[in-house]
Design a protein around this motif. Structure first.
Motif: not given
Length: 490
Positions: A218-222, A309-313
């Protein structure tokens, strides 16, 4: 029907699925199958019901044009100039698009399934920026999903299930499990990813009891990692019901034309934003699919076998506060009132201000809200998963767009992840001269994660490594601005 196998044959113009034959089109070695229904049209007797199976069809169905989009209104104001809307009429809104290499033979390929964002009320899989060609070019079978939005998908109604849009996504993922082998994809190597509201739904599905049935990564973007109680999530439904003069029941809402619901929804939501407050559609906790917030469930060990994989701007807030001019209207008094309402200490505000010499009050306010709404939960989940040995990687998108002083705002990263900087969606947010080297790096990391199970930098550990995609070396940095999160209790 094409039998399941660990080998794939080159795709031809017509393929067989379990519910009928599809004719796509192939260009430059990439096959496209567009507007493919994964569930029955959710209208008529199926309105505000769980997604139902598609009736098999006879003959060959044309799959060379995008399918209908969910009922919605375009973005208003400055956001409407930055975030496009595509409206395609029709009832079969529960559809997917598939891009796959057409000329490859051999082992089945990894699959990436995209859930678009849009505050749970905007967006579609027909946006130019979500073209899957680059993923197919790099050996991935790419699937993009339409799902019910707004009142149709996330109302809290007596007599109707909660989170219908999320159930639609689950139905699409189950379709992938049944059908993707016909397109050359491996149903045992499915990465689900999404941005903004799409990231929130991916997090909810990844934390759900059924995650292992439909995804491997899984990829969680913002994406926010919190959900609300049905009572809180249902407040917007109550406002829409009041606007329409009907009770908040399945029967009453199902009797209203979808366009009229969209108009009422737009009136109720006028002036609200993810940062500015006001009514909003949210995922509701329920006993079935979302028994608790994704943050709590993932931190407690749910889906510890699913790499994340996870992240933000860096500057998420700028999308809402800068183009609208709100960033210049926020005063010291607004900041003081806001931090008290959010139970943030004055010491924390001083820390954020000291780290941003000369910043406007609105910029300090936005930076704090970004961390409160997104980054604090992200770090908490990553820390807990690392302790449990669950593979987790964290990124931050830091490249600053020159367009309208957006900086590293929410959604600017999309054109880079899709390696589609020439798409009009990307040009609107990142300009015509965005660095291709950064797009190549981000896209390659996402493909590597889906293909090999890791994106190319160290897993989250006690040193908290973050890959910072800044376009100037893209360094791995230990916990950027950790002093600020610590002041917030993160």
């Amino acid at each position: 029907m094409q039998p399941l196998s660990d080998e794939r044959a080159p795709l031809e113009g017509v393929i067989e699925t379990t519910i009928g034959a599809l004719r796509g089109e192939t260009t430059d070695g990439i096959a496209r199958y567009l507007g493919v229904p994964y569930a029955a049209a959710p209208f008529g007797e199926r309105r505000f019901r769980l997604p139902a199976p598609v009736e098999p069809w006879q003959g060959v169905r044309d799959a060379t044009a995008f399918g209908p989009t969910a009922p919605q209104a375009p973005y208003a104001g400055a956001l409407g100039e930055l975030l496009p809307t595509v409206a395609i009429p029709g009832d079969e809104i529960l559809n997917v698009n598939i891009w796959a290499p057409s000329d490859a033979a051999g082992p089945q390929l990894p699959v990436m399934v995209w859930m678009h964002g849009g505050s749970l009320k905007h967006g579609s899989n027909a946006l130019p920026g979500y073209d899957g060609t680059t993923f197919a070019r790099d050996g991935v079978v790419f699937v993009s999903v339409n799902y019910r939005l707004g009142t149709e998908g996330f109302s809290v109604l007596e007599g109707a299930p909660l989170n219908l849009g999320l159930h639609d996504q689950l139905a699409a993922l189950r379709w992938v499990q049944r059908e993707i082998a016909a397109f050359g994809g491996d149903p045992a190597r499915v990465t689900v990813f999404g941005q903004s509201a799409g990231g929130a739904t991916v997090a909810a599905l990844a934390a759900s009891p059924v995650a292992s049935e439909v995804m491997q990564r899984a990829i969680v973007m913002s994406g926010p990692l919190e959900v609300k109680s049905p009572a809180d999530a249902g407040r917007i439904t109550g406002l829409i019901a009041r606007e329409l003069g009907v009770p908040a029941t399945r029967d009453a809402f199902a009797a209203i034309d979808p366009d009229r619901l969209v108009a009422a929804q737009a009136k109720v939501l006028a002036g609200s934003s993810p940062l500015g407050g006001g009514p909003a559609f949210t995922i509701a906790a329920d006993d079935d699919l979302v028994p608790a917030s994704p943050a709590d469930r993932l931190a407690a060990g749910a889906s510890s076998n699913v790499p994340l994989l996870i992240g933000t701007t860096t500057e998420e807030y700028r999308l809402w506060l800068v183009p609208s001019g709100a960033v210049d209207k926020i005063t010291r008094l607004h900041l003081a009132i806001g931090r008290r309402a959010a139970k943030i200490s004055a010491t924390a505000v001083r820390r954020y201000r000291a780290n941003r010499p000369g910043a406007k009050h609105g910029e300090v306010f936005g930076a704090i809200l970004t961390d409160v709404l997104l980054r604090r939960s992200e770090y908490r989940v990553a820390d807990a998963r690392a302790t449990a040995g669950a593979p987790t990687w964290v990124y931050e998108f830091a490249w600053r767009s020159p367009v309208r002083d957006l900086g590293a705002a929410h959604a600017v990263e999309l054109g880079f992840v899709f390696d589609g900087l020439a798409a009009p969606d990307s040009v609107a947010l990142a300009g015509a001269s965005a660095p291709q080297s950064l797009a190549s790096a981000m896209h390659a990391a996402w493909v590597a994660f889906a293909t090999a199970g890791e994106p190319g930098w160290p897993q989250w550990n006690a040193e908290r490594p973050v890959r910072v995609f800044d376009g100037a070396g893209d360094p791995v940095v230990p916990a950027p601005r950790l002093d600020e999160l610590q002041e917030l209790g993160g």
